[in-house]
Design a protein around this motif. Sequence first.
Motif, short mmCIF file in Angstrom:
data_model
loop_
_atom_site.label_atom_id
_atom_site.label_comp_id
_atom_site.label_asym_id
_atom_site.label_seq_id
_atom_site.Cartn_x
_atom_site.Cartn_y
_atom_site.Cartn_z
N HIS A 1 20.62 -43.70 -102.34
CA HIS A 1 21.70 -44.02 -101.41
C HIS A 1 21.50 -45.38 -100.72
O HIS A 1 22.40 -46.23 -100.76
CB HIS A 1 21.83 -42.89 -100.39
CG HIS A 1 23.15 -42.84 -99.72
ND1 HIS A 1 23.75 -41.67 -99.36
CD2 HIS A 1 24.01 -43.81 -99.32
CE1 HIS A 1 24.91 -41.92 -98.77
NE2 HIS A 1 25.08 -43.21 -98.74
N PRO A 2 20.35 -45.64 -100.09
CA PRO A 2 20.18 -46.98 -99.49
C PRO A 2 20.17 -48.10 -100.51
O PRO A 2 20.70 -49.19 -100.26
CB PRO A 2 18.82 -46.89 -98.77
CG PRO A 2 18.58 -45.44 -98.58
CD PRO A 2 19.23 -44.76 -99.74
N TYR B 1 21.82 -48.41 -103.21
CA TYR B 1 23.20 -48.74 -103.57
C TYR B 1 23.73 -49.84 -102.64
O TYR B 1 24.30 -50.83 -103.09
CB TYR B 1 24.10 -47.50 -103.50
CG TYR B 1 25.56 -47.83 -103.57
CD1 TYR B 1 26.16 -48.14 -104.79
CD2 TYR B 1 26.34 -47.88 -102.42
CE1 TYR B 1 27.50 -48.48 -104.86
CE2 TYR B 1 27.68 -48.22 -102.48
CZ TYR B 1 28.26 -48.51 -103.69
OH TYR B 1 29.58 -48.86 -103.75
N TYR B 2 23.51 -49.66 -101.35
CA TYR B 2 24.01 -50.63 -100.37
C TYR B 2 23.24 -51.94 -100.45
O TYR B 2 23.83 -53.02 -100.32
CB TYR B 2 23.96 -50.05 -98.95
CG TYR B 2 24.96 -48.94 -98.78
CD1 TYR B 2 26.30 -49.22 -98.61
CD2 TYR B 2 24.56 -47.61 -98.83
CE1 TYR B 2 27.24 -48.21 -98.48
CE2 TYR B 2 25.48 -46.59 -98.69
CZ TYR B 2 26.82 -46.89 -98.52
OH TYR B 2 27.74 -45.89 -98.40
N PHE B 3 21.92 -51.87 -100.63
CA PHE B 3 21.13 -53.10 -100.74
C PHE B 3 21.55 -53.91 -101.97
O PHE B 3 21.75 -55.12 -101.89
CB PHE B 3 19.63 -52.79 -100.82
CG PHE B 3 19.06 -52.23 -99.54
CD1 PHE B 3 19.54 -52.60 -98.31
CD2 PHE B 3 18.01 -51.32 -99.60
CE1 PHE B 3 19.00 -52.09 -97.13
CE2 PHE B 3 17.46 -50.81 -98.43
CZ PHE B 3 17.95 -51.20 -97.20
N THR C 1 24.38 -53.76 -103.63
CA THR C 1 25.74 -54.25 -103.41
C THR C 1 25.72 -55.50 -102.54
O THR C 1 26.41 -56.49 -102.82
CB THR C 1 26.61 -53.16 -102.75
OG1 THR C 1 26.64 -52.02 -103.61
CG2 THR C 1 28.03 -53.65 -102.51
N TRP C 2 24.91 -55.48 -101.48
CA TRP C 2 24.81 -56.65 -100.59
C TRP C 2 24.23 -57.84 -101.34
O TRP C 2 24.74 -58.96 -101.23
CB TRP C 2 23.95 -56.31 -99.37
CG TRP C 2 23.99 -57.39 -98.34
CD1 TRP C 2 24.87 -57.52 -97.32
CD2 TRP C 2 23.12 -58.54 -98.28
NE1 TRP C 2 24.60 -58.66 -96.61
CE2 TRP C 2 23.53 -59.31 -97.18
CE3 TRP C 2 22.06 -58.98 -99.04
CZ2 TRP C 2 22.91 -60.48 -96.82
CZ3 TRP C 2 21.43 -60.16 -98.69
CH2 TRP C 2 21.86 -60.90 -97.59
N TRP D 1 20.17 -58.24 -90.85
CA TRP D 1 19.71 -57.08 -90.09
C TRP D 1 19.68 -57.37 -88.59
O TRP D 1 19.73 -56.46 -87.78
CB TRP D 1 18.31 -56.67 -90.52
CG TRP D 1 18.20 -56.08 -91.88
CD1 TRP D 1 19.19 -55.54 -92.64
CD2 TRP D 1 17.01 -55.94 -92.66
NE1 TRP D 1 18.71 -55.10 -93.84
CE2 TRP D 1 17.36 -55.33 -93.87
CE3 TRP D 1 15.69 -56.29 -92.44
CZ2 TRP D 1 16.44 -55.04 -94.86
CZ3 TRP D 1 14.76 -56.02 -93.43
CH2 TRP D 1 15.14 -55.39 -94.63
N THR E 1 21.94 -53.66 -84.41
CA THR E 1 21.23 -53.67 -85.69
C THR E 1 19.77 -54.04 -85.51
O THR E 1 18.90 -53.50 -86.20
CB THR E 1 21.90 -54.61 -86.71
OG1 THR E 1 21.93 -55.94 -86.19
CG2 THR E 1 23.30 -54.15 -87.05
#
Length: 111
Positions: free
Chosen positions: A15-16, A18-20, A22-23, A38, A44
Amino acid sequence: MRIVFLLLAIWGTIHPMYYFITWFQAEGWDIMAMVDAWHVNAATSGLVWDLTIAAVSLTIWILVEAFQKKNWLSLLAIPATYCIGVSCGLPLYLYLRSRVVYRPDATRMRV
């Protein structure tokens, strides 16, 4: 409970990441740019410090227990914590910590 910890470690990896990923694909593969992102605001930055303190605490716990119980396999959770995140490292450690080992006298014990 072991299977729950293993499933949480897998989820805490996928799950994390995926976001990393994508970024990184959108912003470029620059780790320092991600660190800057961050700290874009106080909320943040607070979350980053929260996770950093949790990661350091988990590392100390893992090291102390690994040396006390000679559970060297549990040390795998340290690189998982820093390379993936606490969401992977903590459940992975709990999974590895709960394994059954056999003593030379053929009795079972939990590590």
